[in-house]
Design an enzyme around this catalytic site. Structure first.
Site, short mmCIF file in Angstrom:
data_model
loop_
_atom_site.label_atom_id
_atom_site.label_comp_id
_atom_site.label_asym_id
_atom_site.label_seq_id
_atom_site.Cartn_x
_atom_site.Cartn_y
_atom_site.Cartn_z
N LYS A 49 6.23 5.34 -15.37
CA LYS A 49 5.76 4.12 -14.77
C LYS A 49 4.75 4.42 -13.87
O LYS A 49 3.97 3.23 -13.45
CB LYS A 49 7.04 3.14 -14.60
CG LYS A 49 7.77 3.38 -13.35
CD LYS A 49 8.59 2.40 -13.06
CE LYS A 49 9.44 2.89 -11.92
NZ LYS A 49 10.36 1.66 -11.33
N ASP A 50 4.77 5.42 -13.07
CA ASP A 50 3.92 5.65 -11.97
C ASP A 50 2.64 6.26 -12.25
O ASP A 50 1.71 6.49 -11.59
CB ASP A 50 4.60 6.53 -11.16
CG ASP A 50 5.82 5.91 -10.34
OD1 ASP A 50 5.78 4.78 -10.27
OD2 ASP A 50 6.46 6.72 -9.90
N ARG B 198 5.38 -7.56 -10.67
CA ARG B 198 6.05 -7.85 -11.98
C ARG B 198 7.12 -8.47 -12.13
O ARG B 198 7.75 -9.48 -12.74
CB ARG B 198 6.14 -6.53 -12.86
CG ARG B 198 6.81 -6.68 -14.19
CD ARG B 198 7.15 -5.25 -14.57
NE ARG B 198 7.93 -4.56 -13.83
CZ ARG B 198 9.38 -4.39 -13.76
NH1 ARG B 198 9.87 -5.13 -14.33
NH2 ARG B 198 9.74 -3.53 -12.68
N ARG B 199 8.04 -8.02 -11.34
CA ARG B 199 9.42 -8.47 -10.90
C ARG B 199 9.43 -10.09 -10.29
O ARG B 199 10.15 -10.86 -10.81
CB ARG B 199 10.30 -7.65 -10.16
CG ARG B 199 10.74 -6.53 -10.86
CD ARG B 199 11.46 -5.51 -10.13
NE ARG B 199 11.85 -4.06 -10.67
CZ ARG B 199 11.84 -3.04 -10.42
NH1 ARG B 199 11.70 -2.93 -8.99
NH2 ARG B 199 12.32 -1.88 -10.99
N ARG C 116 9.49 -1.42 0.56
CA ARG C 116 9.31 -0.04 0.08
C ARG C 116 10.58 0.95 0.46
O ARG C 116 11.37 0.67 1.38
CB ARG C 116 7.83 0.56 0.76
CG ARG C 116 6.81 -0.21 0.00
CD ARG C 116 6.50 0.61 -1.28
NE ARG C 116 6.32 1.90 -1.26
CZ ARG C 116 5.17 2.79 -0.73
NH1 ARG C 116 4.46 2.16 -0.02
NH2 ARG C 116 5.67 4.10 -0.68
N ASN D 192 13.11 4.45 -0.30
CA ASN D 192 13.93 5.20 -1.41
C ASN D 192 15.27 4.35 -1.78
O ASN D 192 15.26 3.15 -1.22
CB ASN D 192 14.50 6.57 -1.07
CG ASN D 192 15.14 6.60 0.23
OD1 ASN D 192 16.12 5.63 0.60
ND2 ASN D 192 15.08 7.87 0.82
N ARG E 231 16.55 1.05 0.24
CA ARG E 231 16.80 -0.26 -0.26
C ARG E 231 17.96 -1.00 -0.68
O ARG E 231 18.20 -2.20 -0.07
CB ARG E 231 16.11 -0.23 -1.73
CG ARG E 231 14.57 -0.10 -1.83
CD ARG E 231 14.03 0.29 -2.99
NE ARG E 231 12.54 0.63 -2.83
CZ ARG E 231 11.48 0.43 -3.74
NH1 ARG E 231 11.85 -0.63 -4.76
NH2 ARG E 231 10.33 0.75 -3.83
N CYS F 166 -0.35 -0.28 -12.10
CA CYS F 166 1.13 -0.22 -11.82
C CYS F 166 1.84 -1.24 -11.03
O CYS F 166 2.82 -1.63 -10.75
CB CYS F 166 1.67 1.11 -11.42
SG CYS F 166 0.85 1.50 -9.96
#
Length: 293
Positions: free
Chosen positions: A76-77, A124-125, A142, A144, A148, A235
């Site tokens: 996806k990246d 997107r979310r 942002r 890791n 989060r 992306c």
């Protein structure tokens, strides 16, 4: 010896180690080569520091410079446009591509109170969550997985939305409070899949990677990424897509769902086509989404 380039993050290292172990099982010697990317050192919003490719450009540069032989990407990246001199050597069997919620007090999305603060850095979310009309508030984040989820446990956020595949690979699925139905939130194109790149002319490495490739996964993500490319989106764009190989009346077929965030809501459409032509399916659904905007 196959030199395998990887980002230094915990998830990237786990994914790279998985691929290295698969290759070792096939009899190859593999060395992991850690590489730092722009996305690893700059914590500004993705769209502010270059958007597409910030997590992969350093790996691709190392491949072209013959510093490594393969690079493992979260698909996806990866930009949808191919890079001259490189080839997608393998796309292994995909993990569950869905998004998940990690919320305080074990809450599900529908149980979050109005005004709940939900962390996600993906347009997107945000577009799809807003379209559900639940009254929650999305805020960009942002970092890791630890960072989060820590925002939830520390009480800074009510919940975060993450990719299920990453938590699965890290052995942290127990922290998930709900796996989101794609009917509500479609994942990012290519989410849950790994892309293993190598130099296009490296026949020995291409041969070594060939057994790792999964035809059904490659067809599905090719359709999803073609939809993204046709929409001329990157992306960071509000585009969700999910393709699956299903049993049709005349044998296997590819079913593709797409979502495009707009100012007035989210457009959702689906289409099906032959498994051996995922590019045409992705283009067709993208064009239909554009016609409906």
């Amino acid at each position: 010896m196959i030199r395998l380039g990887t980002r230094r993050s915990a998830l990237a290292t786990v994914q790279a180690t998985m691929v290295a172990d698969w290759l070792r099982e096939l009899g190859h010697e593999v060395e992991l080569v850690p590489i730092v990317t722009t996305g690893d050192v700059n914590r500004a919003p993705v769209e502010q520091i270059g958007g597409i490719g910030i997590f992969v450009s350093a790996l691709r540069d190392a491949l072209l410079a013959n510093e490594i032989d393969i690079a493992v990407h979260s698909l996806k990246d990866l930009p949808t446009q191919p890079l001259e001199g490189l080839a997608m050597g393998a796309i292994p069997v995909r993990e569950d591509p869905r998004d998940v919620l990690v919320a305080r007090d074990g809450l599900t999305l529908g149980e979050l109170p109005s005004g709940a603060l939900v962390g996600t850095g993906a347009a997107r979310r945000v577009a799809q969550l807003d379209a559900l009309g639940l009254g929650i508030e999305c805020t960009g984040i942002r970092g890791n997985v630890d960072t989060r989820i820590g925002m939830v446990t520390e009480g800074k956020l009510d919940a975060v939305v993450l990719a299920r595949a990453g938590l699965s690979r890290l052995g942290r699925l127990a922290e998930v409070t709900e796996t989101l139905d794609p009917i509500q939130v479609l994942p990012a194109p290519g989410q849950g899949a790994l892309g293993i790149e190598c130099r296009a002319g490296d026949t020995e490495v291409l041969a070594a990677l060939a057994p790792l490739d999964d035809a059904a996964t490659r067809a599905a993500v090719t359709a999803e990424r073609q939809l993204l490319a046709t929409l001329e989106a990157g992306c960071t764009a509000p585009v969700g897509a999910l393709a699956e190989v299903v049993d049709g009346e005349d044998g296997p077929e590819l079913w593709l769902r797409g979502a495009l965030g707009q100012d007035d809501g989210v457009r959702r459409l689906s289409a099906n086509g032959p498994v051996d032509d995922p590019v045409a399916l992705g283009k067709a659904l993208a064009n239909e989404l554009l016609e409906r905007t």
